[in-house]
Design a protein around this motif. Structure first.
Motif, PDB file in Angstrom:
ATOM      1  N   PRO A   1       0.918  -1.251  -0.071  1.00  9.24           N
ATOM      2  CA  PRO A   1       0.347  -0.597   0.123  1.00  9.24           C
ATOM      3  C   PRO A   1       1.091   0.912  -0.013  1.00  9.24           C
ATOM      4  N   VAL A   2       1.917   0.860   0.526  1.00  8.23           N
ATOM      5  CA  VAL A   2       2.527   2.454   0.512  1.00  8.23           C
ATOM      6  C   VAL A   2       3.929   1.891  -0.437  1.00  8.23           C
ATOM      7  N   ARG A   3       3.906   2.820  -1.390  1.00 10.55           N
ATOM      8  CA  ARG A   3       4.811   2.870  -2.301  1.00 10.55           C
ATOM      9  C   ARG A   3       6.196   3.902  -2.609  1.00 10.55           C
ATOM     10  N   PRO A   4       6.981   4.477  -2.678  1.00 10.46           N
ATOM     11  CA  PRO A   4       7.337   5.862  -3.565  1.00 10.46           C
ATOM     12  C   PRO A   4       7.066   6.162  -4.272  1.00 10.46           C
ATOM     13  N   THR A   5       7.060   7.155  -4.853  1.00 13.33           N
ATOM     14  CA  THR A   5       7.138   7.397  -6.218  1.00 13.33           C
ATOM     15  C   THR A   5       7.770   8.711  -6.665  1.00 13.33           C
ATOM     16  N   ALA A   6       8.280   9.271  -7.447  1.00 16.49           N
ATOM     17  CA  ALA A   6       9.589   9.873  -8.287  1.00 16.49           C
ATOM     18  C   ALA A   6       8.472  10.851  -9.451  1.00 16.49           C
ATOM     19  N   PRO A   7       8.401  12.401  -8.991  1.00 15.40           N
ATOM     20  CA  PRO A   7       7.286  13.047 -10.027  1.00 15.40           C
ATOM     21  C   PRO A   7       8.942  13.963 -10.735  1.00 15.40           C
ATOM     22  N   ILE A   8       8.514  13.943 -12.467  1.00 21.70           N
ATOM     23  CA  ILE A   8       9.325  15.217 -13.037  1.00 21.70           C
ATOM     24  C   ILE A   8       8.634  16.903 -13.473  1.00 21.70           C
ATOM     25  N   ASN A   9       9.022  16.990 -13.099  1.00 19.62           N
ATOM     26  CA  ASN A   9       8.607  18.964 -13.560  1.00 19.62           C
ATOM     27  C   ASN A   9       9.537  19.156 -14.295  1.00 19.62           C
ATOM     28  N   ILE A  10       8.665  19.859 -14.997  1.00 19.36           N
ATOM     29  CA  ILE A  10       9.481  21.266 -15.950  1.00 19.36           C
ATOM     30  C   ILE A  10       9.392  22.714 -15.622  1.00 19.36           C
ATOM     31  N   VAL A  11       9.966  23.216 -15.445  1.00 14.16           N
ATOM     32  CA  VAL A  11      10.665  24.517 -14.599  1.00 14.16           C
ATOM     33  C   VAL A  11      10.968  25.527 -14.915  1.00 14.16           C
ATOM     34  N   SER A  12      10.431  26.878 -15.288  1.00 13.48           N
ATOM     35  CA  SER A  12      11.154  27.591 -15.782  1.00 13.48           C
ATOM     36  C   SER A  12      11.500  28.783 -15.361  1.00 13.48           C
ATOM     37  N   ARG A  13      11.586  30.368 -15.433  1.00 17.69           N
ATOM     38  CA  ARG A  13      10.754  31.151 -14.700  1.00 17.69           C
ATOM     39  C   ARG A  13       9.705  31.902 -15.126  1.00 17.69           C
ATOM     40  N   ARG A  14       9.189  32.365 -14.084  1.00 21.87           N
ATOM     41  CA  ARG A  14       7.759  32.918 -13.615  1.00 21.87           C
ATOM     42  C   ARG A  14       7.508  33.800 -14.995  1.00 21.87           C
ATOM     43  N   ASN A  15       8.241  34.684 -15.155  1.00 21.50           N
ATOM     44  CA  ASN A  15       8.021  35.600 -16.452  1.00 21.50           C
ATOM     45  C   ASN A  15       9.058  35.435 -17.157  1.00 21.50           C
ATOM     46  N   ASP A  16       9.567  35.025 -17.588  1.00 21.63           N
ATOM     47  CA  ASP A  16      10.037  34.306 -18.554  1.00 21.63           C
ATOM     48  C   ASP A  16       8.899  34.461 -19.767  1.00 21.63           C
ATOM     49  N   SER A  17       9.016  35.554 -20.737  1.00 22.79           N
ATOM     50  CA  SER A  17       8.627  35.253 -22.131  1.00 22.79           C
ATOM     51  C   SER A  17       8.933  35.191 -23.295  1.00 22.79           C
ATOM     52  N   ALA A  18      10.169  35.396 -23.218  1.00 20.79           N
ATOM     53  CA  ALA A  18      11.256  34.132 -24.581  1.00 20.79           C
ATOM     54  C   ALA A  18      10.428  32.930 -25.522  1.00 20.79           C
ATOM     55  N   ALA A  19       9.978  33.788 -26.687  1.00 19.26           N
ATOM     56  CA  ALA A  19       9.345  33.175 -27.499  1.00 19.26           C
ATOM     57  C   ALA A  19      10.174  31.275 -27.298  1.00 19.26           C
ATOM     58  N   VAL A  20      11.080  31.661 -27.372  1.00 24.21           N
ATOM     59  CA  VAL A  20      11.905  29.990 -27.136  1.00 24.21           C
ATOM     60  C   VAL A  20      12.307  29.229 -26.186  1.00 24.21           C
ATOM     61  N   VAL A  21      11.314  29.962 -25.061  1.00 23.93           N
ATOM     62  CA  VAL A  21      11.517  28.989 -24.358  1.00 23.93           C
ATOM     63  C   VAL A  21      10.278  28.575 -24.281  1.00 23.93           C
ATOM     64  N   ARG A  22       8.998  29.080 -24.411  1.00 26.54           N
ATOM     65  CA  ARG A  22       7.695  29.387 -24.654  1.00 26.54           C
ATOM     66  C   ARG A  22       7.266  27.840 -25.747  1.00 26.54           C
ATOM     67  N   ASN A  23       8.479  28.100 -26.696  1.00 27.20           N
ATOM     68  CA  ASN A  23       8.248  26.632 -27.893  1.00 27.20           C
ATOM     69  C   ASN A  23       8.535  25.730 -27.709  1.00 27.20           C
ATOM     70  N   PHE A  24       9.555  25.892 -26.712  1.00 33.32           N
ATOM     71  CA  PHE A  24      10.049  24.466 -25.840  1.00 33.32           C
ATOM     72  C   PHE A  24       9.241  23.891 -25.241  1.00 33.32           C
ATOM     73  N   LEU A  25       8.472  24.969 -23.788  1.00 37.05           N
ATOM     74  CA  LEU A  25       7.648  24.251 -23.270  1.00 37.05           C
ATOM     75  C   LEU A  25       6.090  23.376 -23.786  1.00 37.05           C
ATOM     76  N   ILE A  26       6.121  24.158 -24.783  1.00 36.48           N
ATOM     77  CA  ILE A  26       4.370  23.334 -26.304  1.00 36.48           C
ATOM     78  C   ILE A  26       5.311  22.053 -25.869  1.00 36.48           C
ATOM     79  N   ARG A  27       6.712  21.741 -27.233  1.00 33.94           N
ATOM     80  CA  ARG A  27       7.389  20.288 -27.135  1.00 33.94           C
ATOM     81  C   ARG A  27       6.848  19.776 -25.691  1.00 33.94           C
ATOM     82  N   VAL A  28       7.434  19.884 -24.569  1.00 34.24           N
ATOM     83  CA  VAL A  28       7.577  18.915 -23.730  1.00 34.24           C
ATOM     84  C   VAL A  28       6.248  18.466 -23.516  1.00 34.24           C
ATOM     85  N   GLN A  29       4.751  19.325 -23.715  1.00 35.89           N
ATOM     86  CA  GLN A  29       3.656  18.734 -23.748  1.00 35.89           C
ATOM     87  C   GLN A  29       2.854  18.189 -24.498  1.00 35.89           C
TER      88      GLN A  29
END
Length: 304
Positions: free
Chosen positions: A267-295
């Motif tokens: 009933p008790v098993r450890p888990t490991a998440p994976i998150n994609i993390v960026s700067r909250r106010n980063d408006s760079a298009a290249v970052v936005r494009n990468f986040l879309i590809r990650v999704q």
């Protein structure tokens, strides 16, 4: 008069058409103003650029020289604007992606990177494998743009965190271990007397916290053996018989001599998440494009 980009366009249009009236129609203007502009250009340069003929105009020697210059300048002008437009769309530039040593084993990381590089080949993408604390520092000082991180929670309010997935954790055993011959899943309680090799708590506490919490819920406190800074060093310690190690399931993709991987049950098993993390106010298009590809990579991974 100062020559402007539009004057070079006027001149090139007349030179290519060989006729002022047709050039004026092409430019969407009247013939008299265009003739006046051509004369002003000639006056500014102090050179005759066209010979006026009955059926049009003909370039002089000076005009042919100026035509090469005008075409080159217009090409550079348009190229500069297009370069800025492409950068604004995130089609050029640079992108530094960070990843923790264990996250690179999950297919979503190479799939995201490959998808982005296929669609944006002119972006110079680099991958940095670092410990979690170093990745967050890199995000803060902007030497890293986005990062695949494992922690359940983050104290830094300036980070934008998107959960991609949560994978089960499994146990890595040395091949000579008493449970190595068990092909079925192992109960976490069966590991009570084992020496646990853990990742350094100061640089990457996520796995230690997950393992420790799961063991406590299973009714025991894990015996901590050695700490290892990276997954490779931890697995080498396991292979050498120093203890066992609880790792994310995707690490089992690594074929390493002297180690077997077994799933955990109960009933008790450890888990490991994976998150994609960026700067909250980063408006760079290249970052936005990468986040879309990650999704998109996440959706593709979920379909498999």
């Amino acid at each position: 008069m100062t020559l402007e980009i539009r004057h070079f366009r006027y001149f090139v249009a007349v030179a290519e058409e060989g006729h002022i009236t047709r050039a004026a129609e092409k430019l969407g203007m009247q013939q008299p103003p265009l003739s006046q502009r051509i004369r002003l250009i000639e006056d500014k340069l102090g050179a005759r650029l066209f010979l006026r003929r009955a059926r049009g105009v003909e370039l002089t020697r000076e005009g042919r020289v100026f035509l090469e210059i005008a075409r080159s300048l217009l090409s550079q002008h348009e190229g500069a604007f297009e370069a800025v437009r492409r950068a604004a769309r995130g089609q050029t530039g640079r992108l530094c992606v960070g990843a923790t040593p264990t996250s690179v084993f999950h297919p979503i990381v190479p799939l995201s990177i490959r998808s982005f590089r296929d669609e944006f080949p002119q972006v110079r993408l680099t991958l940095e494998e670092r410990l979690p604390a170093d990745l967050i520092k890199g995000l803060r000082d902007e030497s890293i743009d986005v990062a695949f991180l494992r922690a359940e929670r983050y104290e830094e309010g300036w980070l934008s965190v998107r959960r991609l997935l949560t994978e089960p954790m499994i146990v890595a055993l040395p091949t000579g271990h008493r449970l190595a011959c068990v092909t079925k899943a192992i109960a976490l309680r069966d590991l009570e007397r084992e020496s646990f090799i853990i990742f350094a708590r100061q640089t990457g506490p996520a796995f230690f916290e997950a393992t420790n919490a799961a063991c406590r819920q299973a009714g025991f406190s894990p015996t901590i053996g050695q700490e290892a800074p990276r997954i490779t060093s931890a697995l080498n310690l396991v292979a050498a018989g120093f203890g066992i190690c609880v790792v994310p399931f995707s690490v089992s993709r690594m074929d390493m001599e002297g180690i077997v991987f077994r799933q955990l049950k109960g009933p008790v098993r450890p888990t490991a998440p994976i998150n994609i993390v960026s700067r909250r106010n980063d408006s760079a298009a290249v970052v936005r494009n990468f986040l879309i590809r990650v999704q998109k990579a996440k959706a593709a991974a979920n379909q498999k």
